[in-house]
Design a protein around this motif. Structure first.
Motif, PDB file in Angstrom:
ATOM      1  N   ALA A  81       0.797  -1.259  -0.182  1.00 17.24           N
ATOM      2  CA  ALA A  81       0.172  -0.102  -0.126  1.00 17.24           C
ATOM      3  C   ALA A  81       0.825   1.258   0.063  1.00 17.24           C
ATOM      4  CB  ALA A  81      -1.076  -0.005   1.251  1.00 17.24           C
ATOM      5  N   ALA A  82       0.462   2.218  -0.571  1.00 16.21           N
ATOM      6  CA  ALA A  82       1.096   3.521  -0.703  1.00 16.21           C
ATOM      7  C   ALA A  82       0.133   4.771  -0.818  1.00 16.21           C
ATOM      8  CB  ALA A  82       2.123   3.696  -1.860  1.00 16.21           C
ATOM      9  N   VAL A  83       0.163   5.738  -0.213  1.00 16.53           N
ATOM     10  CA  VAL A  83      -0.611   6.934  -0.386  1.00 16.53           C
ATOM     11  C   VAL A  83       0.180   8.042  -0.738  1.00 16.53           C
ATOM     12  CG1 VAL A  83      -2.067   8.618   0.718  1.00 16.53           C
ATOM     13  CG2 VAL A  83      -2.013   6.209   1.306  1.00 16.53           C
ATOM     14  N   LEU A 102       5.989   0.151  -4.556  1.00 20.44           N
ATOM     15  CA  LEU A 102       4.715   1.027  -5.081  1.00 20.44           C
ATOM     16  C   LEU A 102       5.481   2.430  -5.293  1.00 20.44           C
ATOM     17  CD1 LEU A 102       1.631   0.065  -3.319  1.00 20.44           C
ATOM     18  CD2 LEU A 102       2.162  -0.081  -5.832  1.00 20.44           C
ATOM     19  N   VAL A 103       6.213   2.821  -4.523  1.00 17.44           N
ATOM     20  CA  VAL A 103       6.604   4.279  -4.641  1.00 17.44           C
ATOM     21  C   VAL A 103       7.524   4.452  -6.002  1.00 17.44           C
ATOM     22  CG1 VAL A 103       8.085   6.030  -3.440  1.00 17.44           C
ATOM     23  CG2 VAL A 103       6.595   4.788  -2.028  1.00 17.44           C
ATOM     24  N   LEU A 154      -3.359  -4.380  -9.212  1.00 15.09           N
ATOM     25  CA  LEU A 154      -3.140  -2.993  -8.733  1.00 15.09           C
ATOM     26  C   LEU A 154      -4.154  -2.338  -8.522  1.00 15.09           C
ATOM     27  CD1 LEU A 154      -0.265  -0.383  -9.144  1.00 15.09           C
ATOM     28  CD2 LEU A 154      -2.330   0.181  -9.641  1.00 15.09           C
ATOM     29  N   ALA A 155      -4.584  -1.385  -7.747  1.00 15.86           N
ATOM     30  CA  ALA A 155      -6.000  -0.421  -7.685  1.00 15.86           C
ATOM     31  C   ALA A 155      -5.366   0.813  -7.197  1.00 15.86           C
ATOM     32  CB  ALA A 155      -6.969  -1.038  -6.838  1.00 15.86           C
ATOM     33  N   ALA A 156      -5.644   1.795  -8.014  1.00 18.52           N
ATOM     34  CA  ALA A 156      -5.421   3.119  -7.509  1.00 18.52           C
ATOM     35  C   ALA A 156      -6.636   3.898  -7.297  1.00 18.52           C
ATOM     36  CB  ALA A 156      -4.525   3.912  -8.756  1.00 18.52           C
ATOM     37  N   VAL A 172      -2.802   0.365  -3.864  1.00 19.57           N
ATOM     38  CA  VAL A 172      -2.804  -0.946  -3.158  1.00 19.57           C
ATOM     39  C   VAL A 172      -2.508  -1.996  -4.363  1.00 19.57           C
ATOM     40  CG1 VAL A 172      -4.212  -0.521  -1.295  1.00 19.57           C
ATOM     41  CG2 VAL A 172      -5.102  -1.761  -3.180  1.00 19.57           C
ATOM     42  N   ALA A 173      -1.597  -2.994  -4.027  1.00 23.48           N
ATOM     43  CA  ALA A 173      -1.146  -3.974  -5.043  1.00 23.48           C
ATOM     44  C   ALA A 173      -1.169  -5.376  -4.389  1.00 23.48           C
ATOM     45  CB  ALA A 173       0.121  -3.565  -5.584  1.00 23.48           C
TER      46      ALA A 173
END
Length: 281
Positions: A81-83, A102-103, A154-156, A172-173
């Protein structure tokens, strides 16, 4: 989102923030769990381990927003997960605790202005990808960088509302290909709403009507080399930020490097996009 839903989300955010402020143990425990899942530490998300994959950063703390994401993983299974926060559509920085793989993939997307997170930012709608391996033709410039993501689905989700615009993207992936079903999408949409409420609670709004996501006003941001580099170049040359970002992206596209890597070269004094043709030594 209705007024009742807004009050519910804000109420949930207030409860999460109150718990986070009362004790640091929850954050430390979540941080240890995250570090264990990511497998060790390093100084930069751009570094790679002995097997060629991105290594986890040394995490001294993780943000309450990412702690909340980890809790959600029990309901909607995902591995990463990344924000990422944005200002006027330009990426600022990921929150502390964001997955380094992810970053890096997000940085690559913004370097060529193509990919699921870029689409989520530009359209304000979720982008769901059941199998990234089958989507290289959809984003040919991103695939052309030659460092395609090791995870598969992946979902953005845009972190946004009609009144604020898009402040960032929740991504999230999963390490294996797997579709995100309707229930997954519902839960992740609600999570994005809650993340927005948390960010607005902890962001000091400027005089403008839209809240700012500038690094100095948002806690728990990772060190942002891109913002530092843009500040250095703007002071040195008096050039607008939009022009500097375009130049960084153009060089990233031509050289196969990322905007983050080029920004590091600027900060270290090895390269200047307005004076040099290549992306630094």
């Amino acid at each position: 989102m209705s007024a009742a839903s807004s009050r519910e989300v804000l109420g949930q955010a207030a409860q999460v923030m109150a718990r986070a402020r009362r004790t640091d143990e929850r954050l430390r425990r979540a941080n240890r769990q995250l570090a264990g899942r990511l497998g060790g530490g390093c100084s930069s998300y751009g570094e790679v381990d002995g097997e060629g994959g991105p290594r986890a950063p040394g995490l001294s703390e993780t943000s309450p927003e990412l702690t909340l994401c980890l809790e959600t993983a029990r309901v909607v299974p995902f591995d990463r997960a990344a924000v990422s926060l944005a200002s006027a559509g330009v990426p600022v920085a990921p929150l502390a605790g964001s997955d380094p793989g992810l970053v890096l993939f997000v940085d690559q997307q913004h370097s060529v202005r193509e990919g699921p997170e870029v689409e989520a930012l530009e359209t304000g709608r979720p982008v769901l990808v059941p199998d990234l391996g089958s989507q290289r033709g959809r984003w040919p410039y991103l695939a052309g960088l030659g460092r395609w993501a090791s995870f598969r689905s992946l979902a953005a989700f845009p972190v946004s509302s009609p009144g604020t615009g898009t402040l960032g993207v929740l991504t999230v992936a999963r390490d294996l290909p797997r579709a995100f079903d309707r229930q997954d999408e519902f839960v992740l949409t609600r999570l994005a709403d809650l993340l927005l409420a948390l960010l607005l609670t902890r962001t000091a709004p400027p005089t403008a009507s839209r809240p700012s996501a500038a690094g100095e006003t948002v806690p728990f941001l990772r060190p942002d080399t891109v913002s530092t580099a843009l500040g250095v170049l703007r002071q040195r040359h008096g050039v607008q930020v939009d022009e500097l970002v375009s130049r960084l992206r153009a060089v990233a596209f031509v050289t196969g490097r990322t905007v983050h890597e080029l920004a590091e070269a600027v900060v270290q004094g090895r390269w200047d996009p307005l004076l040099d043709d290549a992306g630094g030594a």
